[in-house]
Design an enzyme around this catalytic site. Structure first.
Site: not given
Ligand code: 3PG
Ligand code: MG
Length: 401
Positions: A200, A39, A357, A380
């Protein structure tokens, strides 16, 4: 989403200006050391470009989930060195992201300097998208650049609020992410294939629901596939599955049928008595999982089937591994399909986009991540985008344009 719908760095004359740049420096760390700098490296070009153009660059980011408290382990200070290394220039640090400390640190900046402010989430107002807090951030800058696509699913002060307050545009990484995603699902070359895996179904219901209406082929793998097979009356032994989602799984299959989306489930599977690296295993027909075994990967016939289906496609969007890729040899299915996708991409027959991820870790383990057309830095946010949801951080940039 075509990039013409929001401003970019090109829209502004940044020389001598204070530019607030929202990055996502929420990187994996262990004992105060960054374990994966992806990142940081992907965000660096935006910061470098702004600095080269004579901006005073003020970097904003969150780290972890400190819940509005000053948690020392979640300080951004350890990021100064890796960021500086990625930029090839020094980075100053301020102990707070608002108030006198931040204002003073900004005041002494010269054109081309870079300053990193302390974790935004040390203030609970950040996640509340609080107006007064947004004001305190906004006085630090003249222009706001959001380069944190991976945090764009959050409607926070630094991702959403600031775009309403200052002249706002997207950074180069944000631009690249949106462009790649548009090619994958917005305006794709068809046929489009989606690979959705992971443990899941429950975490990916919205995703599957959206995809069946958009893609031509949907390959389902991982624990999720077990839920779908079970819903169709197939015994899955000790496998991970969500029995209570049988109805939902059938509804998704119905929706897919109506939308003429071809859903592909494993025809054979690799089973083992336990979830353990190197566990004794065998290949069985997907309808013949023994009671005392669990499905840990797709089998060779499924690999061949998925590869031949993918070979007919022009676009691939991938989220989630097909098997228990973190334990060998149950990574074989994921690796084999990833390699096929990489090959087709190299031959310019496929546009391949992946995110999330686990997905990125799996593609990296398969040594194909660099061969994909685009690998998102988002977890996310990538998922929510695949679900067809509006990302507040992106929507704010479009409104600001
Ligand atoms: C992540 O790592 O997915 C983003 O930085 C968002 O982090 P968060 O899910 O804690 O908002
Ligand atoms: Mg996250």
């Amino acid at each position: 989403m075509p990039q013409t719908t929001f401003k970019t760095i090109d829209s502004f004359d940044v020389a001598g200006k204070r530019v607030l740049v929202r990055l996502d420096l929420n990187v994996p760390m262990k004992n105060g050391k960054v374990t994966d700098a992806t990142r940081i490296e992907r965000a660096a070009p935006t910061v470098r470009e702004l600095a080269d153009k004579g901006a005073k660059v003020i970097v904003l980011s969150h780290f972890g989930r400190p819940d509005g408290k000053r948690v020392p382990e979640m300080s951004l200070k350890p990021l100064v060195e890796p960021l500086s290394k990625a930029l090839g220039k020094p980075v100053a640090f301020a102990d707070d992201c608002i108030g006198t400390v931040a204002e003073e640190a900004v005041r002494v900046l010269k054109a081309g300097d870079v300053l990193l402010l302390e974790n935004l989430r040390f203030h609970k107002e950040e996640e509340k998208n609080d107006k007064a807090f947004t004001d305190k951030l906004s006085v630090l800058g003249d222009i706001y650049i959001n380069d944190a696509f991976s945090a764009a699913h959050r409607a926070h002060a630094s991702t959403e609020g600031l775009a309403n307050r200052l002249p706002a545009g997207a950074g180069r990484l944000m631009q690249a992410e949106l462009e790649a995603l548009d090619k994958a699902l917005g305006n794709p070359r068809r046929p489009v294939c989606a690979v959705v895996g992971g443990a899941k179904v429950s975490t990916k219901l919205d995703l599957l629901g959206n995809l069946v209406g958009k893609v031509d082929k949907l390959i389902i793998g991982g624990g999720m596939a077990n839920t779908f097979m079970q819903a169709q009356g197939i015994a899955v032994g000790k496998s991970l599955s969500e029995k209570d989602l049988a109805r939902t799984a059938l509804e998704i299959l119905e929706k897919a049928k109506a939308a003429k989306c071809k859903v592909l489930l494993p025809v054979d599977v690799v089973v083992a008595p336990e979830f353990k690296a190197g566990a004794p295993n065998k290949v069985v027909d997907s309808k013949a999982c023994p009671d005392d075994q669990m499905i840990l990967d797709i089998g060779p016939k499924s690999i061949a089937l998925y590869q031949s289906e993918l070979a007919e496609c022009a676009t691939l969007v991938w989220n989630g591994p097909l098997g228990a890729f973190e334990i060998k040899p149950f990574d074989a299915g994921t690796v084999a399909l990833a390699q096929a996708a990489a090959r087709q991409t190299t031959e310019k027959k496929l546009i391949s986009v992946a995110g999330g991820g686990d997905t990125v870790a799996a593609l990296e383990a398969a040594h194909v991540a660099d061969k994909f057309t685009y690998i998102s830095t988002a977890g996310g946010a990538f998922l929510e985008w695949m679900e067809g949801k509006t990302l507040p951080g992106v929507a704010a940039l479009i409104r600001a344009a």
